[in-house]
Design a protein around this motif. Structure first.
Motif, mmCIF file in Angstrom:
data_model
loop_
_atom_site.group_PDB
_atom_site.id
_atom_site.type_symbol
_atom_site.label_atom_id
_atom_site.label_comp_id
_atom_site.label_asym_id
_atom_site.label_seq_id
_atom_site.Cartn_x
_atom_site.Cartn_y
_atom_site.Cartn_z
ATOM 1 N N HIS A 192 11.751 14.318 12.768
ATOM 2 C CA HIS A 192 12.491 13.442 13.739
ATOM 3 C C HIS A 192 11.996 12.300 14.015
ATOM 4 O O HIS A 192 10.739 12.057 14.754
ATOM 5 N N LYS A 193 12.155 11.277 13.019
ATOM 6 C CA LYS A 193 11.600 10.220 12.753
ATOM 7 C C LYS A 193 11.563 9.038 14.174
ATOM 8 O O LYS A 193 12.799 8.754 14.478
ATOM 9 N N GLU A 194 10.719 8.593 14.763
ATOM 10 C CA GLU A 194 10.648 7.746 15.746
ATOM 11 C C GLU A 194 10.736 6.210 15.028
ATOM 12 O O GLU A 194 10.995 6.060 13.990
ATOM 13 N N ALA A 195 11.403 5.309 15.774
ATOM 14 C CA ALA A 195 11.668 4.084 15.372
ATOM 15 C C ALA A 195 10.237 3.506 14.888
ATOM 16 O O ALA A 195 9.457 3.119 15.589
ATOM 17 N N SER A 196 10.421 3.073 13.634
ATOM 18 C CA SER A 196 9.190 2.388 13.225
ATOM 19 C C SER A 196 9.545 1.501 11.657
ATOM 20 O O SER A 196 10.507 1.814 11.179
ATOM 21 N N SER A 197 8.741 0.575 11.552
ATOM 22 C CA SER A 197 8.831 -0.167 10.466
ATOM 23 C C SER A 197 8.368 0.288 9.252
ATOM 24 O O SER A 197 8.673 -0.317 7.986
ATOM 25 N N ILE A 198 7.768 1.338 9.261
ATOM 26 C CA ILE A 198 7.173 1.989 8.133
ATOM 27 C C ILE A 198 8.063 2.518 6.914
ATOM 28 O O ILE A 198 9.006 3.253 7.515
ATOM 29 N N ALA A 199 8.286 2.084 5.763
ATOM 30 C CA ALA A 199 9.062 2.488 4.910
ATOM 31 C C ALA A 199 8.938 3.803 4.425
ATOM 32 O O ALA A 199 7.708 4.469 4.375
ATOM 33 N N CYS B 26 0.875 -1.151 -0.121
ATOM 34 C CA CYS B 26 0.096 0.008 0.099
ATOM 35 C C CYS B 26 0.804 1.285 0.063
ATOM 36 O O CYS B 26 1.963 1.293 0.864
ATOM 37 N N LEU B 27 0.695 1.973 -0.895
ATOM 38 C CA LEU B 27 1.125 3.452 -0.993
ATOM 39 C C LEU B 27 0.465 4.410 -0.269
ATOM 40 O O LEU B 27 -0.611 4.849 -0.931
ATOM 41 N N GLY C 242 -0.653 -7.127 8.220
ATOM 42 C CA GLY C 242 -0.155 -7.978 7.058
ATOM 43 C C GLY C 242 0.180 -6.926 5.791
ATOM 44 O O GLY C 242 0.637 -7.844 4.691
ATOM 45 N N VAL C 243 -0.282 -5.941 5.792
ATOM 46 C CA VAL C 243 0.145 -5.146 4.494
ATOM 47 C C VAL C 243 1.544 -4.376 4.581
ATOM 48 O O VAL C 243 1.679 -3.495 5.493
ATOM 49 N N LYS C 244 2.250 -4.360 3.529
ATOM 50 C CA LYS C 244 3.335 -3.773 3.156
ATOM 51 C C LYS C 244 3.126 -2.176 3.002
ATOM 52 O O LYS C 244 2.292 -2.106 1.976
ATOM 53 N N VAL C 245 3.737 -1.435 3.859
ATOM 54 C CA VAL C 245 3.266 0.223 3.402
ATOM 55 C C VAL C 245 4.585 0.795 3.319
ATOM 56 O O VAL C 245 5.498 0.788 3.919
ATOM 57 N N THR C 246 4.409 1.931 2.170
ATOM 58 C CA THR C 246 5.251 3.063 1.984
ATOM 59 C C THR C 246 4.635 4.266 2.215
ATOM 60 O O THR C 246 3.683 4.661 1.744
ATOM 61 N N LEU C 247 5.344 5.009 3.086
ATOM 62 C CA LEU C 247 4.650 6.367 3.536
ATOM 63 C C LEU C 247 5.478 7.235 2.518
ATOM 64 O O LEU C 247 6.811 7.316 2.542
ATOM 65 N N VAL C 248 4.908 8.212 1.863
ATOM 66 C CA VAL C 248 5.501 9.409 0.756
ATOM 67 C C VAL C 248 5.408 10.579 1.440
ATOM 68 O O VAL C 248 4.210 11.106 1.755
ATOM 69 N N THR C 249 6.387 11.481 1.463
ATOM 70 C CA THR C 249 6.234 12.724 1.839
ATOM 71 C C THR C 249 7.369 13.472 0.876
ATOM 72 O O THR C 249 8.171 12.881 0.075
ATOM 73 N N THR C 250 7.550 14.802 1.151
ATOM 74 C CA THR C 250 8.601 15.584 0.299
ATOM 75 C C THR C 250 9.819 15.611 0.899
ATOM 76 O O THR C 250 10.127 15.503 2.052
#
Length: 245
Positions: A54-61, A13-14, A38-46
Motif C-alpha cells: 500500500h504505497k504512500e505518495a512518494s517520488s521514488i520510482a 542509483c538502483l 539530487g540522486v535519481k533513485v529506482t527502488l526494486v522489489t518483486t
C-alpha cells in the motif's frame, strides 16, 4: 549532492531490497534521502511483494522483477534455496525502463543487447555459472591478461586497468601475420571443424577489399528460428557479401 540547475540528476542509483517489509521500508527511507540530495533513485522489489504494498505518495520510482513465484512469493517456493536462486536470477534480468548499462567505448545498452546467457539465464545456465566463477578470485590475480591491443579499444583498457592489473597480449594470431618473431609460424591453433581454406580464400579474392562481412557464431551458439531470421535480414539489408563460421 544537489540537483543541477536544469533540474537534471547527477546520478541514477538502483536500490535493491530483499522482498520483506522490514527490509523494504528502511531502503525506501534511505532512497528518499538520496533523492533529496539530487540522486535519481529506482527502488526494486518483486512482483509478488508489489501486489501487497500500500504505497504512500512518494517520488521514488518502483520497478519490479520476477522471483519465479509472482503470485505467492516466498510461501510458494519448495525451499529457501530454491527461492533464493530464482530471486537472484530475477535481479540479473532486471527490466529497467531507463537502462544505465554504460560501458566505455559503447553506446548505452538495453538488456537484450547483452549476450543471451546474461539476458536470459534459462538459455545457458551452466555456461553462466562457469563464466561467473572464473572471476570469483580475479582481485587476487597478479596479472589479468586480455586478448586485445590498446589501440583497438583504449577506453575499455583504460577503464579496466583502474580496476585490475591488466595487460593486453593481443591480437593472438600467428607470428608471421603480425611481428614475425617466430619463424614459419603460420598455422592458427586447432580447428574442431573440417576447414575449407582454399575455397574460402578463392571466394574472398574474387571480391573487392572491405566488401565482405565475416559472421562468427562461435562453436557453442545455437540460434532459434527468430534469431536466425533477424540476423539474415540484417545481413541482407547491409548490401554486402558475407560468409560465416
Amino acid at each position: 549532492m544537489e540537483k543541477e540547475t536544469n533540474n537534471a540528476y547527477k546520478a541514477h542509483c538502483l536500490v535493491l531490497s530483499y522482498p520483506t517489509q522490514r527490509h523494504l521500508n528502511p531502503m525506501l527511507e534511505f532512497s528518499k534521502r538520496l533523492e533529496h540530495k539530487g540522486v535519481k533513485v529506482t527502488l526494486v522489489t518483486t512482483r509478488s511483494m508489489s501486489k501487497t504494498i500500500h504505497k504512500e505518495a512518494s517520488s521514488i520510482a518502483l520497478e519490479t522483477i520476477s522471483d519465479g513465484f509472482d503470485e505467492g512469493g516466498f510461501a510458494h517456493a519448495e525451499s529457501i534455496q530454491a527461492y533464493l536462486e530464482r530471486f537472484w536470477q530475477g535481479l540479473l534480468k532486471l527490466p529497467l525502463s531507463e537502462p544505465e548499462i554504460l560501458l566505455p567505448g559503447l553506446p548505452p545498452l538495453q538488456p537484450q543487447d547483452m549476450p543471451s546467457l546474461i539476458y536470459d539465464l534459462n538459455t545457458y545456465p551452466a555456461f553462466f555459472d562457469m563464466l561467473a566463477s572464473q572471476f570469483s578470485n580475479v582481485d587476487k590475480a597478479d596479472w589479468v591478461l586480455c586478448n586485445t591491443l590498446y589501440e583497438l579499444e583504449p577506453e575499455v583498457v583504460d577503464w579496466m586497468t583502474e580496476i585490475w592489473p591488466l595487460r593486453t597480449i593481443g591480437p593472438t594470431i600467428p607470428s608471421m601475420y603480425l611481428d614475425k618473431r617466430i619463424e614459419d609460424d603460420k598455422d592458427y591453433g586447432f580447428c574442431i571443424f573440417e576447414p575449407n581454406s582454399d575455397a574460402c580464400m578463392k571466394w574472398l579474392n574474387d571480391h573487392a577489399k572491405g566488401s565482405v562481412i565475416y559472421v562468427s557464431f562461435g562453436s557453442l551458439a545455437v540460434l532459434n528460428a527468430e534469431q536466425m531470421e533477424e540476423l539474415a535480414w540484417g545481413l541482407r539489408m547491409s548490401n554486402s557479401y558475407f560468409f560465416g563460421w
